[in-house]
Design a protein around this motif. Structure first.
Motif: not given
Ligand SMILES: [Fe+2]
Length: 612
Positions: A103-105, A163-165, A167-169, A186-188, A380-382
């Motif tokens: 999860g990532d909250v 990969e999650h981060h 995607a953020h980057l 930077i997240d949970g 954030g995650d959206s």
């Protein structure tokens, strides 16, 4: 070329679509199904994206999801093995161990799904379970076909796990105005990582470093948020609002809870947490995510008993919040200064749930050598749905960049015809104005002290209402905060309201002038201006501002300009258009909110409804 990006099976499920590199639509599922931060599969968002792009799923060339179950797998296995060995040696039996990091909250992030295992042998079922949970991510093609009610063979798109981060980057760089920039996510947690930094240049992003599970700033923030009695997903922002009321007298305790190390690294004192040892469940049922308790009994040993939700706040909670916020900023600047040392760059792209901490963001330019910042509105995650699109287009397919995301207006819009129909079907009398008249009328209403609903154009992507789904009032009136809370918002009295200001006037009111078009930076308001705009001045003299320019949102700019003409103040108070629900999406939802609250006047497009 059409690319669809998805954030699914996480909080803030969302979809985004791009066409030949141009951003066509991006939207969060909560706005459609009306569950705050909803997790699960964003089918309505996907349908909206396809419709807006004028295509069907059969036309889509690439589909990506911001999860990669195989990423960092060796680290996950090693972590599980080490933990299982420790448990076996210690003879402890555990029940309901969450899977490691699915999860990532928002701001924080915990384990998704459940496993049950107890000893050394448990490692295998634990890994199997983790993979089982991940299978949903892999079976995206099946799920899409099933939800869209078409044969799977009709979908010809190539599928990608990003990969999650990464995607953020990607979301923080490829739609930024920078050709080259330092990047921080930077997240949970997401895909076993809590923090990742990189350098972006042209069509590529090179990762320079990361902080791995179980160490995470987001986890510290969420655990402490729970401890001081705010248990809901997304409550971290409340603690950020509470912090200026306290003194950071527990800063030494928080420096022990999260320690900084060389090379931009940091580590948790794991005695204070449960997520690494016992697992923490994150559950949802197509609705809002619910997270189990992250803090351990060590918190109570250090700070006394946890505050129960609903009991009165005391100085202890305020001081814990102040200490937590200060420590987050210290750790954030520690990572960012390392990132600058490594890259020598002064442009920064920032993403991840922790990038919603506007108080920290507003201090970055003062505490690091960075000079310019870009924070994508859905940091954030959206926003990973959008990051996925561009990671595929620029990073994987190596297509040239060309999109700069200046606003956040990528959601549904409605014609004046549709608006009229909604008003008529609700049996509400309304007046209709010309384009020019509508901003003049609304500005007059704001200056007269009315609570004004302002529903215009395309809905915003990300958590902030930026003048298209907003409630706007006069910031000069000190009592406006209480009026808004009493009549509509029902928020805790310590939470601040935010100012929207004409971009060219920022320097007259704020100590810093770097643009903040997506309301993700808090600056100090100049001392001599605080009494002029008391309703948007927080207790410490700060304001989480939105800078408004005519190129990004012309109608909203004109509204504030008209207010300035009438009052000499180029600022209005802007809060999201909702009661205690996701921000309104449709005219009907705006009308419903108007009817059930005590808003004075509602502007929907060019139509205005007055309470009689
Ligand atoms: Fe995240």
């Amino acid at each position: 070329m059409i690319i669809l990006g998805i954030n699914a099976y996480h909080g803030d499920a969302a979809a985004a679509i791009i066409k030949d590199g141009k951003l066509i639509a991006a939207v969060e599922e909560e706005r459609f199904n009306r569950f705050k931060h909803c997790a699960g599969f964003p089918i309505e968002s996907i349908k909206y994206c396809l419709l807006t792009a004028g295509v069907t799923i059969e036309d889509v060339d690439h589909v990506g999801i911001s999860r990669d179950p195989s990423a960092h797998l060796h680290k996950k296995v090693l972590f599980a093995a080490t933990r299982a060995a420790k448990q076996a040696v210690g003879g402890r039996r555990q029940e309901a161990v969450g899977t490691i990091d699915d999860g990532d909250v928002g701001g924080a992030s915990v384990n998704g799904g459940n496993a049950s295992n107890g000893n050394g042998a448990g490692i295998f079922s634990q890994i199997k379970d983790r993979l089982g949970n991940a299978a949903k991510v892999r079976d995206l093609r099946d799920e899409l076909a099933r939800q869209l009610n078409i044969p799977k063979s009709n979908i010809r798109a190539q599928f990608h796990n990003v990969e999650h981060h990464r995607a953020h980057l990607a979301s923080a760089f490829y739609v930024s105005p920078f050709e080259k920039a330092a990047l921080l996510s930077i997240d949970g947690f997401g895909d076993f990582i809590s923090t990742m930094w990189a350098v972006g240049e042209g069509n590529s992003i090179d990762v320079l470093g990361q902080v791995e599970y179980p160490h995470s700033t987001g986890i510290v923030y969420t655990a402490t948020t729970q401890f001081i009695g705010f248990p809901h997903y997304g409550d971290e922002g409340k603690v950020m609002g509470l912090a200026p009321y306290g003194r950071p007298r527990f800063i030494n305790e928080f420096r022990e809870i999260i320690r900084t190390e060389e090379n931009g690294q940091f580590r948790l004192n794991l005695d204070y947490f449960r997520h690494h040892a016992e697992g923490v469940d994150m559950t949802w049922d197509q609705g809002s995510p619910v997270i189990g308790r992250i803090f351990s009994d060590e918190f109570a040993q250090t700070f006394g008993p946890a505050r129960q939700q609903g009991t009165a706040l005391t100085d202890r909670e305020r001081d814990i919040a102040a200490s937590l916020q200060l420590r987050l900023e210290e750790v954030g600047f520690h990572v960012l200064n390392h990132l600058h040392d490594k890259t020598g760059l002064t442009d920064l792209g920032l993403a991840g749930g922790v990038a919603y901490n506007s108080v920290m963001n507003g201090k970055i330019l003062l505490n690091t050598p960075f000079k310019r910042m870009f924070i994508q509105p859905a940091a954030g995650d959206s926003g990973t749905a959008l990051g996925v699109c561009y990671q595929i287009y620029n990073g994987i397919l190596n297509r040239n960049r060309g999109e700069v995301m200046e606003g956040a207006y990528t959601g549904p819009q409605f014609s004046n015809n549709e608006i009229r129909k909604a008003l008529e079907s609700s049996n509400i009398g309304f007046e209709e104005y010309s384009d020019e008249e509508v901003t003049k009328r609304a500005a007059r209403d704001i200056a007269d002290g009315l609570v004004v609903g302002w529903f215009q154009g395309r809905m915003e992507f990300g958590p902030r209402a930026l003048g298209n789904r907003s409630i706007v009032v006069d910031p000069r009136r000190a009592d406006m905060k209480d009026i808004l809370n009493d009549r509509i918002k029902k928020r805790e009295p310590f939470r601040p309201f935010a100012p929207s200001i004409l971009e060219e006037r920022v320097g007259d009111y704020f100590e810093q002038t770097h643009p903040a078009p997506t309301m993700l930076m808090g600056y100090q308001i100049k001392e001599e201006k605080r009494l002029e705009i008391p309703a948007v001045t927080h207790v410490d003299g700060s304001g989480r501002l939105q800078t408004v320019s005519p190129t990004v949102n012309d109608r909203y700019y004109r509204l504030i300009s008209e207010f300035n003409q009438l009052t000499g103040v180029p600022v209005i108070l802007n809060t999201s258009f909702n009661e205690n629900e996701p921000i309104v999406c449709t005219p009907q939802e705006a009308i419903n909110c108007f009817l059930k609250t005590r808003m004075d006047v509602l502007y929907v497009g060019n139509c205005a409804v007055r309470r009689r």
